[in-house]
Write an enzyme that holds these catalytic residues in place. Structure first.
Site, short mmCIF file in Angstrom:
data_model
loop_
_atom_site.label_atom_id
_atom_site.label_comp_id
_atom_site.label_asym_id
_atom_site.label_seq_id
_atom_site.Cartn_x
_atom_site.Cartn_y
_atom_site.Cartn_z
NE ARG A 190 2.41 -4.16 20.64
CZ ARG A 190 2.66 -5.23 19.93
NH1 ARG A 190 2.34 -6.41 20.40
NH2 ARG A 190 3.24 -5.15 18.75
CE1 TYR A 235 -11.88 -8.55 5.50
CE2 TYR A 235 -12.51 -10.86 5.44
CZ TYR A 235 -11.85 -9.78 4.89
OH TYR A 235 -11.14 -9.95 3.73
N GLY A 278 -4.16 1.05 18.00
CA GLY A 278 -3.19 0.75 16.95
C GLY A 278 -2.74 2.01 16.24
CE LYS A 334 -4.37 -1.41 2.03
NZ LYS A 334 -5.31 -1.22 3.12
#
Ligand code: ATR
Length: 275
Positions: A154, A220, A129, A67
């Site tokens: 994190r 998903y 995230g 991407k």
């Protein structure tokens, strides 16, 4: 008229639902499309993309891990792709110049607002995230003028960098997941981590799930299941990202064909196939 040449590039792509989704869209308009799956590592991507184009390709979708490369290849990236530093949709204009967009964000917003009835304006959003998936949707979320967006990751530095990059388009702050215990709560919890692909869910206090109107995974299927289980234990409404997958595809389809497909029947069809 010959079929419109479309494709998905990335790795792995063999099990992608995109061909079925785009064929269903094309069927709504009596359009003939040829939607191929092209396995492409970062090294192979530029060559395979050039081949696709020279053989008549008019547009393509891009998935992991290319991407960012796709965004870098395009002469004309959209504002959304530029903010995300990643593209999931490419096409060429009449001069043969390559354009890039990122329809993941608009796809997520369409699913949340159009299908699930959530009003993002004024909403308190907790985004878990700070990797590529989070970057792909943050700009579109901020454009809906939510009351607040907090990125929890994190690795705090990644969340801070993402927040900083988006300051020009909206208010967003960054915290480490270890600070979530003090977090006052959100209306919408979005999981954009890749933890689901490791068979686990991100660390999140029970209270943050229980107080949310909606907990939504950008994944998903099996990758969304661990968070879905946790959200149900907290009695929170949960949705996985299948609706987003169909909506982002619809945005790409409209870019390539100028036609806006109906998404609800296609989501119903894909959901049935996924059971
Ligand atoms: P993607 O493009 O899928 O977002 P990525 O850029 O590698 O992939 O980012 C993965 C994200 O999921 C990161 O925010 C990562 O956290 P770190 O930046 O701290 O590594 C997060 N992540 C991955 N596994 C996780 C886990 N088990 N629990 C919580 N967060 C996790």
């Amino acid at each position: 008229m010959s079929a419109l040449q479309l494709a998905l590039f990335g790795s792995p792509v063999a099990r992608s639902k995109s061909p079925r989704i785009h064929q269903a869209f094309a069927g709504q308009f009596g359009l003939e499309i040829d939607y191929g799956l092209i396995e492409a590592s970062a090294e192979a991507f530029p060559g395979k993309l050039a081949n696709f184009r020279s053989e008549g390709g008019v547009g393509c979708n891009i998935t992991l891990p290319v991407k960012t490369l796709a965004f870098e290849q395009a002469a004309h990236p959209s504002q959304g792709a530029t903010l995300a530093r990643a593209a999931n949709t490419l096409w060429w204009d009449e001069k043969g110049e390559c354009h890039a967009d990122n329809t993941d964000g608009p796809g997520l917003v369409a699913d949340l607002e159009g299908s699930l009835g959530l009003d993002l304006a004024g909403c308190r959003i907790l985004l878990l995230g700070a990797g590529g998936a989070a970057a792909g949707v943050l700009g579109a979320l901020l454009a809906r003028k939510p009351a607040s967006v907090t990125i929890a990751n994190r690795t705090l530095s990644r969340a801070s960098e993402l927040a900083q990059r988006h300051q020009p388009v909206g208010q967003v702050n960054a915290i480490a997941v270890t600070e979530l215990g003090d977090y006052p709560g959100a209306d919408l919890v979005l999981d954009a981590t890749s933890s689901g692909h490791q068979g686990t869910h991100p660390t999140i206090p029970y209270q943050a799930l229980a107080s949310a109107k909606l907990v939504y995974s950008l994944n998903y299927g099996a990758a969304a299941a661990p968070l879905g289980k946790l959200a149900r234990l907290a009695d929170a409404q949960f949705h996985d990202g299948l609706g987003m997958l169909v909506e982002q595809a619809a945005c790409s389809f409209e870019i390539w064909t100028g036609r806006k497909p109906a998404t609800a029947p296609v989501l119903a069809q894909i959901s049935m196939e996924s059971v």
